[in-house]
Design a protein around this motif. Structure first.
Motif, PDB file in Angstrom:
ATOM      1  N   LEU A  43      -4.415   7.139   7.534  1.00  3.88           N
ATOM      2  CA  LEU A  43      -5.669   7.108   6.814  1.00  3.88           C
ATOM      3  C   LEU A  43      -5.427   7.189   5.404  1.00  3.88           C
ATOM      4  O   LEU A  43      -5.797   6.413   4.520  1.00  3.88           O
ATOM      5  CB  LEU A  43      -6.768   7.926   7.445  1.00  3.88           C
ATOM      6  N   GLU A  44      -4.593   8.204   4.989  1.00  3.52           N
ATOM      7  CA  GLU A  44      -4.336   8.582   3.634  1.00  3.52           C
ATOM      8  C   GLU A  44      -3.419   7.512   2.949  1.00  3.52           C
ATOM      9  O   GLU A  44      -3.474   7.005   2.096  1.00  3.52           O
ATOM     10  CB  GLU A  44      -3.683   9.744   3.612  1.00  3.52           C
TER      11      GLU A  44
ATOM     12  N   ASN B 184      -4.693   0.467  -0.432  1.00  3.98           N
ATOM     13  CA  ASN B 184      -5.883  -0.306  -0.764  1.00  3.98           C
ATOM     14  C   ASN B 184      -6.753   0.072  -1.766  1.00  3.98           C
ATOM     15  O   ASN B 184      -7.626  -0.578  -2.108  1.00  3.98           O
ATOM     16  CB  ASN B 184      -6.463  -0.160   0.683  1.00  3.98           C
ATOM     17  N   VAL B 185      -6.905   1.543  -2.103  1.00  2.00           N
ATOM     18  CA  VAL B 185      -7.798   1.926  -3.083  1.00  2.00           C
ATOM     19  C   VAL B 185      -7.186   2.958  -4.295  1.00  2.00           C
ATOM     20  O   VAL B 185      -7.408   2.154  -5.339  1.00  2.00           O
ATOM     21  CB  VAL B 185      -8.878   2.789  -2.210  1.00  2.00           C
ATOM     22  N   LYS B 186      -6.607   3.597  -3.894  1.00  7.20           N
ATOM     23  CA  LYS B 186      -6.002   4.381  -5.081  1.00  7.20           C
ATOM     24  C   LYS B 186      -5.042   3.729  -6.053  1.00  7.20           C
ATOM     25  O   LYS B 186      -5.077   3.963  -7.180  1.00  7.20           O
ATOM     26  CB  LYS B 186      -5.640   5.862  -4.669  1.00  7.20           C
ATOM     27  N   SER B 187      -3.965   3.027  -5.522  1.00 10.02           N
ATOM     28  CA  SER B 187      -3.081   2.464  -6.522  1.00 10.02           C
ATOM     29  C   SER B 187      -3.925   1.099  -7.083  1.00 10.02           C
ATOM     30  O   SER B 187      -3.510   1.132  -8.336  1.00 10.02           O
ATOM     31  CB  SER B 187      -2.081   1.956  -5.554  1.00 10.02           C
TER      32      SER B 187
ATOM     33  N   SER C 246     -11.416   1.848  10.554  1.00 12.22           N
ATOM     34  CA  SER C 246     -10.517   2.752   9.584  1.00 12.22           C
ATOM     35  C   SER C 246     -10.147   1.744   8.415  1.00 12.22           C
ATOM     36  O   SER C 246     -10.143   2.231   7.300  1.00 12.22           O
ATOM     37  CB  SER C 246      -9.336   3.581  10.365  1.00 12.22           C
ATOM     38  N   TYR C 247      -9.573   0.637   8.662  1.00  6.72           N
ATOM     39  CA  TYR C 247      -9.444  -0.324   7.598  1.00  6.72           C
ATOM     40  C   TYR C 247     -10.495  -0.687   6.922  1.00  6.72           C
ATOM     41  O   TYR C 247     -10.475  -0.608   5.717  1.00  6.72           O
ATOM     42  CB  TYR C 247      -8.499  -1.420   8.493  1.00  6.72           C
ATOM     43  N   ALA C 248     -11.477  -0.745   7.444  1.00  5.21           N
ATOM     44  CA  ALA C 248     -13.029  -1.292   6.862  1.00  5.21           C
ATOM     45  C   ALA C 248     -13.412  -0.061   5.828  1.00  5.21           C
ATOM     46  O   ALA C 248     -13.909  -0.473   4.871  1.00  5.21           O
ATOM     47  CB  ALA C 248     -14.114  -1.436   7.773  1.00  5.21           C
ATOM     48  N   VAL C 249     -13.367   1.352   6.324  1.00  2.74           N
ATOM     49  CA  VAL C 249     -13.579   2.225   5.603  1.00  2.74           C
ATOM     50  C   VAL C 249     -12.946   1.906   3.988  1.00  2.74           C
ATOM     51  O   VAL C 249     -13.684   2.238   3.054  1.00  2.74           O
ATOM     52  CB  VAL C 249     -13.286   3.801   6.096  1.00  2.74           C
ATOM     53  N   THR C 250     -11.702   1.717   4.010  1.00  2.00           N
ATOM     54  CA  THR C 250     -11.063   1.861   2.587  1.00  2.00           C
ATOM     55  C   THR C 250     -11.363   0.432   2.179  1.00  2.00           C
ATOM     56  O   THR C 250     -11.310   0.376   0.924  1.00  2.00           O
ATOM     57  CB  THR C 250      -9.426   1.834   3.148  1.00  2.00           C
TER      58      THR C 250
ATOM     59  N   CYS D 165      -4.527  -7.110  -7.459  1.00  2.00           N
ATOM     60  CA  CYS D 165      -3.914  -6.314  -6.705  1.00  2.00           C
ATOM     61  C   CYS D 165      -4.158  -6.972  -5.325  1.00  2.00           C
ATOM     62  O   CYS D 165      -5.181  -6.823  -4.499  1.00  2.00           O
ATOM     63  CB  CYS D 165      -4.985  -4.984  -6.487  1.00  2.00           C
ATOM     64  N   SER D 166      -2.902  -7.562  -4.871  1.00  2.00           N
ATOM     65  CA  SER D 166      -3.017  -8.191  -3.712  1.00  2.00           C
ATOM     66  C   SER D 166      -2.433  -7.223  -2.446  1.00  2.00           C
ATOM     67  O   SER D 166      -2.265  -7.490  -1.113  1.00  2.00           O
ATOM     68  CB  SER D 166      -2.036  -9.645  -3.598  1.00  2.00           C
ATOM     69  N   ALA D 167      -1.350  -6.172  -2.825  1.00  3.92           N
ATOM     70  CA  ALA D 167      -0.840  -5.513  -1.635  1.00  3.92           C
ATOM     71  C   ALA D 167      -1.880  -4.771  -1.139  1.00  3.92           C
ATOM     72  O   ALA D 167      -3.100  -4.278  -1.423  1.00  3.92           O
ATOM     73  CB  ALA D 167       0.026  -4.453  -2.617  1.00  3.92           C
ATOM     74  N   GLY D 168      -1.774  -4.501   0.640  1.00  4.97           N
ATOM     75  CA  GLY D 168      -2.586  -3.994   1.382  1.00  4.97           C
ATOM     76  C   GLY D 168      -1.939  -3.595   2.646  1.00  4.97           C
ATOM     77  O   GLY D 168      -0.815  -4.078   3.168  1.00  4.97           O
ATOM     78  N   VAL D 169      -2.484  -2.859   3.265  1.00  4.97           N
ATOM     79  CA  VAL D 169      -2.026  -2.221   4.675  1.00  4.97           C
ATOM     80  C   VAL D 169      -3.280  -1.945   5.378  1.00  4.97           C
ATOM     81  O   VAL D 169      -4.363  -1.749   5.015  1.00  4.97           O
ATOM     82  CB  VAL D 169      -1.092  -1.000   4.354  1.00  4.97           C
ATOM     83  N   THR D 170      -2.955  -2.258   6.794  1.00  4.87           N
ATOM     84  CA  THR D 170      -3.928  -1.903   7.924  1.00  4.87           C
ATOM     85  C   THR D 170      -3.524  -1.033   8.944  1.00  4.87           C
ATOM     86  O   THR D 170      -2.140  -0.565   9.049  1.00  4.87           O
ATOM     87  CB  THR D 170      -4.725  -3.133   8.521  1.00  4.87           C
ATOM     88  N   SER D 171      -4.101  -0.531   9.701  1.00  4.05           N
ATOM     89  CA  SER D 171      -3.907   0.483  10.901  1.00  4.05           C
ATOM     90  C   SER D 171      -4.837   0.348  12.046  1.00  4.05           C
ATOM     91  O   SER D 171      -5.952   0.491  11.579  1.00  4.05           O
ATOM     92  CB  SER D 171      -3.993   2.075  10.414  1.00  4.05           C
ATOM     93  N   PRO D 172      -4.164  -0.163  13.120  1.00  2.00           N
ATOM     94  CA  PRO D 172      -5.192  -0.666  14.279  1.00  2.00           C
ATOM     95  C   PRO D 172      -5.914   0.625  14.970  1.00  2.00           C
ATOM     96  O   PRO D 172      -5.863   0.880  16.163  1.00  2.00           O
ATOM     97  CB  PRO D 172      -4.366  -1.258  15.149  1.00  2.00           C
TER      98      PRO D 172
END
Length: 229
Positions: A96-97, A103-106, A144-148, A78-85
């Motif tokens: 956030l969703e 990052n997590v559910k998929s 927020s990114y770190a939370v996920t 699982c290499s796909a990922g996204v961030t939000s600043p």
């Protein structure tokens, strides 16, 4: 260990593309999921490429297509990922969703769909590209990114526990700043001084090839002397 089959998300560029290139060179058969499968198929003409959107809950369909093509699945990467600043106060629920989904559910859905195959392999592997943001909170803006990513790290450990008796080994790869599109706006460090995506791909290759008796739960890498904890 011959004729192994791996599913890779996020293979259109960056770390995911380097992983796909490395495994191609090492003789793996690949099933690649992407929102733009035509472009990915041109880059990896020998791979099985399907349309995959991490926000569409289509992981089961992807796994079924790969199983039909190859008859087995030995690894999920699982290499796909996204961030939000945005910090944890400013971020809106939809942003956030979206991070939670990608990052997590998929990754959880992908591992779940492939689980019978991974167990049947006897040496199934799940690799999650987590980031050092799963180990610490470097700034308010990245929180927020770190939370996920903290959740993704816990997911990796949960999969490792779940699959242990069936030979499934899960590894969380935790890099710091890697030279990808996601870090293109980072200041204070030149791109050539960042960890290169090829370096991370080599770590994935190592985790895939280690025997069941030498499980790598976490692998961390950085391009500066920041404490890794």
């Amino acid at each position: 260990m011959e004729n192994r089959v791996a599913l890779i998300s996020g293979a259109s560029g960056g770390i995911g593309a380097c992983i796909a290139q490395l495994l191609t060179q090492r003789g793996w058969s690949l099933s690649l999921g992407a929102r733009d499968p035509d472009a990915l198929a041109q880059r990896f003409p020998d791979a099985h490429v399907v349309r995959h959107d991490a926000t569409a809950c289509d992981e089961a369909e992807w796994v079924a297509a790969a199983r039909a093509r190859f008859g087995r699945i030995d690894a999920v990467i699982c290499s796909a990922g996204v961030t939000s600043p945005h910090d944890v106060i400013e971020i809106e629920d939809d942003a956030l969703e979206r991070m939670w989904e990608i990052n997590v559910k998929s990754p959880r859905r992908l591992a779940r769909a492939a689980w019978p195959d991974l167990c049947a392999s006897g040496q199934g592997r799940v690799i999650l590209l987590v980031s050092l943001s799963g180990k610490r909170v470097r700034s308010a803006a990245s929180a927020s990114y770190a939370v996920t990513k903290h959740a993704a790290l816990a997911l990796s450990h949960g999969l490792r526990r779940k699959g242990w008796e069936d030979g499934v080994r899960a590894t969380a790869i935790c890099p710091g700043r890697v030279r990808t599109n996601m870090t293109s706006g980072v200041t204070g460090i030149a791109p050539e001084n960042m960890t290169q995506p090829e370096n991370v791909a080599e770590m994935v290759g190592l985790a895939l090839d280690m025997p069941n008796t030498a499980s790598l739960a976490e692998m961390m890498v950085n391009c500066d002397p920041e404490d890794q904890y």
